[in-house]
Design an enzyme around this catalytic site. Structure first.
Site, short mmCIF file in Angstrom:
data_model
loop_
_atom_site.label_atom_id
_atom_site.label_comp_id
_atom_site.label_asym_id
_atom_site.label_seq_id
_atom_site.Cartn_x
_atom_site.Cartn_y
_atom_site.Cartn_z
N GLY A 12 31.96 78.69 9.96
CA GLY A 12 31.61 80.05 9.63
C GLY A 12 30.27 80.43 9.58
O GLY A 12 29.53 80.07 10.20
N ASN A 13 29.86 81.26 8.77
CA ASN A 13 28.52 81.78 8.59
C ASN A 13 27.36 80.61 8.61
O ASN A 13 26.47 80.63 9.48
CB ASN A 13 28.18 82.66 7.21
CG ASN A 13 28.74 83.92 7.52
OD1 ASN A 13 29.12 84.37 8.79
ND2 ASN A 13 29.21 84.74 6.60
N ARG A 83 31.00 81.59 -2.02
CA ARG A 83 31.19 82.42 -3.27
C ARG A 83 31.52 84.11 -3.00
O ARG A 83 30.87 84.46 -1.99
CB ARG A 83 29.85 82.38 -4.18
CG ARG A 83 29.80 81.01 -4.82
CD ARG A 83 28.69 81.25 -5.88
NE ARG A 83 27.51 81.13 -5.48
CZ ARG A 83 26.38 81.53 -6.12
NH1 ARG A 83 26.34 81.77 -7.65
NH2 ARG A 83 24.98 81.20 -5.61
N ARG A 89 29.12 78.65 -8.19
CA ARG A 89 29.48 77.71 -7.17
C ARG A 89 30.32 76.76 -7.53
O ARG A 89 31.35 76.27 -6.91
CB ARG A 89 28.27 76.67 -6.73
CG ARG A 89 27.07 77.67 -6.22
CD ARG A 89 25.99 76.91 -6.06
NE ARG A 89 24.70 77.51 -5.31
CZ ARG A 89 23.56 78.15 -6.09
NH1 ARG A 89 23.77 78.15 -7.24
NH2 ARG A 89 22.79 78.90 -5.53
N VAL A 119 27.09 70.33 2.85
CA VAL A 119 26.54 71.60 2.73
C VAL A 119 27.62 72.29 1.67
O VAL A 119 27.04 73.15 0.72
CB VAL A 119 26.22 72.53 3.90
CG1 VAL A 119 25.67 73.89 3.57
CG2 VAL A 119 25.33 71.71 4.66
N SER A 120 29.00 71.99 1.68
CA SER A 120 29.81 72.76 0.95
C SER A 120 29.63 72.71 -0.41
O SER A 120 29.14 71.62 -1.23
CB SER A 120 31.39 72.15 1.32
OG SER A 120 31.36 72.20 2.67
N HIS A 176 22.34 71.68 -7.88
CA HIS A 176 22.29 73.10 -7.09
C HIS A 176 23.07 74.06 -7.93
O HIS A 176 24.13 74.21 -7.62
CB HIS A 176 22.83 72.78 -5.54
CG HIS A 176 22.87 73.94 -4.81
ND1 HIS A 176 21.51 74.64 -4.81
CD2 HIS A 176 23.59 74.83 -4.16
CE1 HIS A 176 21.90 75.73 -3.87
NE2 HIS A 176 23.23 75.44 -3.64
N1 LIG Z 1 24.37 73.72 -0.31
C1 LIG Z 1 23.93 75.04 -0.02
O1 LIG Z 1 22.62 75.28 -0.63
C2 LIG Z 1 24.89 76.18 0.31
C3 LIG Z 1 24.34 77.32 0.99
C4 LIG Z 1 25.07 78.33 1.29
C5 LIG Z 1 26.40 77.96 1.40
N2 LIG Z 1 27.18 76.71 1.00
C6 LIG Z 1 28.51 76.56 1.10
O2 LIG Z 1 28.77 76.40 2.22
C7 LIG Z 1 30.09 76.45 2.52
C8 LIG Z 1 30.25 77.37 3.64
O3 LIG Z 1 29.68 78.74 3.62
P1 LIG Z 1 29.75 79.72 4.87
O4 LIG Z 1 29.23 81.03 4.26
O5 LIG Z 1 29.64 79.10 6.14
O6 LIG Z 1 31.23 79.99 4.64
P2 LIG Z 1 32.48 80.72 5.72
O7 LIG Z 1 33.68 81.14 4.89
O8 LIG Z 1 31.50 81.47 6.31
O9 LIG Z 1 32.61 79.45 6.60
C9 LIG Z 1 33.59 78.42 6.16
C10 LIG Z 1 34.33 77.95 7.10
O10 LIG Z 1 34.95 76.80 6.75
C11 LIG Z 1 36.20 76.81 7.56
N3 LIG Z 1 37.28 75.52 7.19
C12 LIG Z 1 37.74 75.70 5.93
N4 LIG Z 1 38.92 74.66 5.69
C13 LIG Z 1 38.33 73.89 6.89
C14 LIG Z 1 38.88 72.69 7.12
N5 LIG Z 1 39.79 71.71 6.21
N6 LIG Z 1 38.19 72.10 8.14
C15 LIG Z 1 37.38 72.59 9.06
N7 LIG Z 1 36.87 73.79 8.66
C16 LIG Z 1 37.35 74.43 7.51
C17 LIG Z 1 36.69 78.01 7.66
O11 LIG Z 1 37.67 78.32 8.37
C18 LIG Z 1 35.35 78.79 7.78
O12 LIG Z 1 35.18 79.17 9.02
C19 LIG Z 1 30.70 77.30 1.21
O13 LIG Z 1 31.29 76.02 0.41
C20 LIG Z 1 29.31 77.55 0.82
O14 LIG Z 1 29.52 77.94 -0.92
C21 LIG Z 1 26.21 75.79 0.22
#
Ligand SMILES: NC(=O)c1ccc[n+]([C@@H]2O[C@H](COP(=O)([O-])OP(=O)(O)OC[C@H]3O[C@@H](n4cnc5c(N)ncnc54)[C@H](O)[C@@H]3O)[C@@H](O)[C@H]2O)c1
Length: 308
Positions: A12-13, A83, A89, A119-120, A176
């Site tokens: 993802g992003n 989110r 979160r 990171v999740s 966090h």
């Molecule tokens: N720790 C931090 O500071 C921080 C900062 C930003 C985002 N995040 C977290 O990072 C995570 C990802 O954010 P994002 O913006 O990339 O989200 P996103 O929705 O763009 O990407 C998430 C990806 O995970 C994939 N996914 C879901 N289940 C899966 C699995 N079982 N196996 C493999 N891939 C799977 C989805 O298909 C998607 O492509 C979120 O939980 C977000 O809250 C954490």
């Protein structure tokens, strides 16, 4: 010399941008894996086709098959949901726990010696969960939050002082979430603490904006959450591991008595090397900072209970 191998889970992003940054910096070859068919393959191919223009000779492949991640040196877990406006979160807890738990099992089966960077969100609880599921030594499992929160803090400090961000080093401890603890005394402009440069009110305003830095971006984007600064932060940690650099970065790490906290993952400064966390650094904190850190630890503990 053998090229290192980094797997990024979640295309993802955050994941895809982290993967792009890693290959562009030529830190390692990258495997980008996601549950959605075609998504990691398409993004990896697209990134690979920028190699001649960007001038990198590291490689990236996209896959849905964990066999391709075998013997990774580092695994970055970004899989999960992000989110939306109005969500904290913590609202992501149950869904992401299932995803992160399952992902960790697959990673461990293929790469028993890897360093895992989570990171999740919710970050502290997901890191603890990944560590428990992996049965790895805690040094090899840690989470990304403090680098991001500190880089947001640094951004706001540079803006308030109208100074070069290159001279700003900022420190944010704790979980966090809204209880994170910006630490002004260890946040400096070329060694000068910001307590010497900004008023108490200015610092409080910056601290508040830092604590809500993620939500501010979610409000703007409306769908999804921040990913440029988060991916840069995760890659800074990957780099410290791959280069065995000994950089001191705030990370979500296992505490075994440091700061008076036992057996809990929380954000603290650590020294990073090829095997992960070399040591946790215990900073002397003043009374307010310590009370704020204890409140943040209590919030992380409370959230962990919801998973049991
Ligand atoms: N720790 C931090 O500071 C921080 C900062 C930003 C985002 N995040 C977290 O990072 C995570 C990802 O954010 P994002 O913006 O990339 O989200 P996103 O929705 O763009 O990407 C998430 C990806 O995970 C994939 N996914 C879901 N289940 C899966 C699995 N079982 N196996 C493999 N891939 C799977 C989805 O298909 C998607 O492509 C979120 O939980 C977000 O809250 C954490």
């Amino acid at each position: 010399m053998k090229q290192a191998k980094v797997t990024v889970v979640g295309a993802g992003n955050v994941g895809a941008t982290a993967a792009q940054r890693i290959v562009e910096k030529q830190l390692s070859n990258v495997v980008l894996i996601d549950i959605v068919e075609g998504l990691p393959q398409g993004k990896a191919l697209d990134i690979m086709q920028s190699a001649s223009t960007e001038g990198f000779d590291t490689t990236i492949i996209g896959t849905n098959d964990y066999a391709d991640t075998k013997d990774s040196d580092v695994v970055v877990i970004t899989a999960g949901i992000a989110r939306k406006p109005g969500m904290s979160r913590d609202d992501l807890l149950k869904t992401n726990a299932e995803i992160v738990g399952g992902v960790t099992d697959q990673i461990v089966a293929q790469s028993p010696n890897a360093v895992i960077i989570v990171v999740s969100n919710p970050l502290d609880v997901m890191t603890q969960l990944s560590w428990q599921r992996s049965k790895f030594p805690s040094q090899r499992v840690f989470g990304m939050a403090g680098v991001l929160d500190s880089s947001r803090y640094a951004c706001f400090i540079a803006e308030a002082l109208n100074c070069s961000i290159k001279d700003v080093r900022a420190m944010v401890l704790g979980g966090h979430g809204d209880t994170m603890v910006p630490v002004p005394q260890y946040s400096t402009v070329n060694g000068i603490s910001i307590t010497e440069l900004l008023t108490v009110d200015q610092i409080e305003a910056i601290n508040h904006r830092t604590r809500h830095g993620g939500a501010e971006i979610v409000q703007h984007l409306k769908t999804g959450s921040a990913f440029y600064a988060p991916s840069a932060s995760a890659v800074a940690m990957v780099e410290a591991v791959i280069l065995d650099s000994g950089r001191v970065l705030p990370c979500c790490a296992m505490l075994t008595g440091e700061y008076g906290v036992e057996n809990l993952y929380c954000g603290v400064p650590v020294e990073l090397g090829k095997d992960g966390v070399r040591r946790v650094i215990e900073l002397p904190l003043n009374k307010t900072e310590l009370t704020d850190l204890q409140a943040s630890v209590a919030a992380v503990k409370e959230l962990s209970k919801a998973l049991v």
